[in-house]
Design a protein around this motif. Structure first.
Motif, PDB file in Angstrom:
ATOM      1  N   ASN A 128       0.854  -1.193   0.000  1.00  0.00           N
ATOM      2  CA  ASN A 128       0.000   0.000   0.000  1.00  0.00           C
ATOM      3  C   ASN A 128       0.896   1.251   0.000  1.00  0.00           C
ATOM      4  N   ASN A 129       1.412   1.598  -1.156  1.00  0.00           N
ATOM      5  CA  ASN A 129       2.315   2.739  -1.295  1.00  0.00           C
ATOM      6  C   ASN A 129       1.646   4.034  -0.864  1.00  0.00           C
ATOM      7  N   GLU A 130       2.312   4.803   0.004  1.00  0.00           N
ATOM      8  CA  GLU A 130       1.828   6.108   0.477  1.00  0.00           C
ATOM      9  C   GLU A 130       0.446   6.035   1.132  1.00  0.00           C
ATOM     10  N   ASP A 131       0.066   4.878   1.599  1.00  0.00           N
ATOM     11  CA  ASP A 131      -1.210   4.670   2.286  1.00  0.00           C
ATOM     12  C   ASP A 131      -2.392   5.155   1.451  1.00  0.00           C
ATOM     13  N   GLU A 132      -2.351   4.893   0.161  1.00  0.00           N
ATOM     14  CA  GLU A 132      -3.419   5.304  -0.756  1.00  0.00           C
ATOM     15  C   GLU A 132      -4.756   4.665  -0.396  1.00  0.00           C
ATOM     16  N   LEU A 133      -4.709   3.478   0.166  1.00  0.00           N
ATOM     17  CA  LEU A 133      -5.952   2.764   0.459  1.00  0.00           C
ATOM     18  C   LEU A 133      -6.726   3.363   1.626  1.00  0.00           C
ATOM     19  N   SER A 134      -6.110   4.240   2.377  1.00  0.00           N
ATOM     20  CA  SER A 134      -6.818   4.844   3.507  1.00  0.00           C
ATOM     21  C   SER A 134      -8.047   5.620   3.042  1.00  0.00           C
ATOM     22  N   LYS A 135      -8.039   6.039   1.797  1.00  0.00           N
ATOM     23  CA  LYS A 135      -9.188   6.768   1.240  1.00  0.00           C
ATOM     24  C   LYS A 135     -10.406   5.858   1.074  1.00  0.00           C
ATOM     25  N   GLN A 136     -10.161   4.532   1.029  1.00  0.00           N
ATOM     26  CA  GLN A 136     -11.243   3.571   0.825  1.00  0.00           C
ATOM     27  C   GLN A 136     -11.802   3.013   2.134  1.00  0.00           C
TER      28      GLN A 136
END
Length: 149
Positions: A128-136
């Motif tokens: 999960n590069n740069e915590d992109e999934l936190s938006k989901q």
């Protein structure tokens, strides 16, 4: 009527649990006791079967809350009989089937990572590069998406 005459120690010994476990079950509304004149807990003999049902359900992975809800449906908070157990088992079977399917999909989606053990940043399906999934949302989003949850 069954006189509540079993001590907390005797119930713990007979059921193979700690006294603190009985107190916890009681706090959660899974079992109940009465107090004698000396303010000591006493249990009816049928609590032995009720605790056995609780332990069996826990071994199947059923949450205490789910167990509590199921047991609360019994008239007068009585101990489940054979017919009740069949109903409880059928109710829990679907939940177990869903959890098994989820775990199988999760296992299958992790095979690549478990197989090589490298957790390569280029090919890892859970990176999960740069915590992109936190938006989901929260939690293991990719694993849950892979497993179909």
């Amino acid at each position: 009527m069954d006189v509540p005459n079993l001590t907390v120690g005797k119930v713990a010994e007979r059921c193979g649990v700690k006294v603190s476990t009985l107190h916890f079950y009681e706090e959660k509304g899974l079992i109940r006791s009465w107090r004698n004149q000396g303010n000591q807990r006493r249990y009816k003999r049928d609590v032995l079967r009720r605790i056995s049902v609780i332990k069996a359900a826990q071994k199947m992975g059923i949450s205490l809350e789910n167990i509590r809800q199921a047991l609360s449906c019994l008239p007068d908070s009585r101990t489940p009989n054979k017919k009740d157990w069949e109903k409880l088992a059928n109710f829990w079977r679907e939940d177990m089937n869903q959890r098994i399917a989820y775990m199988e999909k999760l296992r299958d989606s992790l095979t690549g990572c478990i197989g090589c053990g490298c957790l390569s940043m280029e090919t890892c399906p859970i990176y999960n590069n740069e915590d992109e999934l936190s938006k989901q949302g929260t939690g293991a989003i990719l694993l849950e998406k892979e497993a179909g949850e």
